[in-house]
Design an enzyme around this catalytic site. Structure first.
Site, PDB file in Angstrom:
ATOM      1  N   HIS A  31      45.607 -19.195  49.552  1.00 25.74           N
ATOM      2  CA  HIS A  31      45.816 -20.635  49.688  1.00 25.74           C
ATOM      3  C   HIS A  31      47.270 -21.016  49.429  1.00 25.74           C
ATOM      4  O   HIS A  31      48.031 -20.255  48.845  1.00 25.74           O
ATOM      5  CB  HIS A  31      44.895 -21.444  48.756  1.00 25.74           C
ATOM      6  CG  HIS A  31      45.152 -21.249  47.289  1.00 25.74           C
ATOM      7  ND1 HIS A  31      44.480 -20.299  46.547  1.00 25.74           N
ATOM      8  CD2 HIS A  31      45.989 -21.874  46.422  1.00 25.74           C
ATOM      9  CE1 HIS A  31      44.890 -20.367  45.286  1.00 25.74           C
ATOM     10  NE2 HIS A  31      45.817 -21.296  45.193  1.00 25.74           N
TER      11      HIS A  31
ATOM     12  N   HIS B 286      52.725 -23.795  44.812  1.00 24.19           N
ATOM     13  CA  HIS B 286      52.709 -22.330  44.811  1.00 24.19           C
ATOM     14  C   HIS B 286      51.953 -21.796  46.018  1.00 24.19           C
ATOM     15  O   HIS B 286      51.268 -22.536  46.721  1.00 24.19           O
ATOM     16  CB  HIS B 286      52.117 -21.766  43.513  1.00 24.19           C
ATOM     17  CG  HIS B 286      50.655 -22.022  43.312  1.00 24.19           C
ATOM     18  ND1 HIS B 286      50.176 -23.114  42.628  1.00 24.19           N
ATOM     19  CD2 HIS B 286      49.555 -21.322  43.702  1.00 24.19           C
ATOM     20  CE1 HIS B 286      48.855 -23.081  42.599  1.00 24.19           C
ATOM     21  NE2 HIS B 286      48.447 -21.999  43.250  1.00 24.19           N
TER      22      HIS B 286
ATOM     23  N   GLU C 186      51.125 -16.997  43.043  1.00 22.02           N
ATOM     24  CA  GLU C 186      49.888 -16.704  42.324  1.00 22.02           C
ATOM     25  C   GLU C 186      49.260 -15.485  42.972  1.00 22.02           C
ATOM     26  O   GLU C 186      49.216 -15.393  44.209  1.00 22.02           O
ATOM     27  CB  GLU C 186      48.917 -17.884  42.404  1.00 22.02           C
ATOM     28  CG  GLU C 186      47.589 -17.622  41.702  1.00 22.02           C
ATOM     29  CD  GLU C 186      46.591 -18.769  41.840  1.00 22.02           C
ATOM     30  OE1 GLU C 186      45.623 -18.778  41.059  1.00 22.02           O
ATOM     31  OE2 GLU C 186      46.772 -19.643  42.720  1.00 22.02           O
TER      32      GLU C 186
END
Length: 134
Positions: A7, A79, A130
């Site tokens: 994502h 992020h 991430e």
């Protein structure tokens, strides 16, 4: 080592107006809000055929994204999340190559119920990364 894009996260001041844009103008399916007190955020996911958009809202004044949202009141990319097959092996390899793992380096459970780690943006062209266990 890195797998698919899981994502792209966008930090926003308020989830509902941002989710309404994706739901209404773009016709996307948007999940219900999910508070994540351990991460200091509430999230929703915009489902895409090949990935997701995560909308994050600060959860309280002590949220780690509160300052980011204050600097970007209209919202901004926060992020990018990539999947990895083995998060601990990925962490160790990254550290061996000089990357900084944030938060002490121990994975926390993320919004998908899987272990996650964050990597310092200065080590990745200014982008907070991430990693999520696949």
């Amino acid at each position: 080592m890195i797998g698919r894009l899981n994502h792209v996260a966008i930090a926003v001041k308020a989830l509902e107006p941002a989710a309404a844009v994706y739901r209404g103008a773009l016709g996307a399916s948007v999940s219900a809000p999910q508070p994540l007190p351990e991460h200091g955020v509430t999230v929703v996911f915009v489902e895409l055929p090949n990935s997701k958009i995560e909308l994050l809202e600060p959860l309280g004044e002590a949220s780690p994204i509160a300052d980011f949202v204050a600097r970007n009141p209209k919202g901004a990319v926060h992020h990018i999340c990539y999947e990895v097959d083995d998060i601990l092996a990925a962490r160790d390899r990254l550290r061996d190559n000089g990357a900084r793992v944030l938060g002490g380096g121990d994975p926390k459970i993320g919004a998908h119920g899987k272990p996650v780690l964050f990597l310092h943006p200065n080590d990745f062209s200014g982008v907070l990364i991430e990693l999520e266990q696949a």
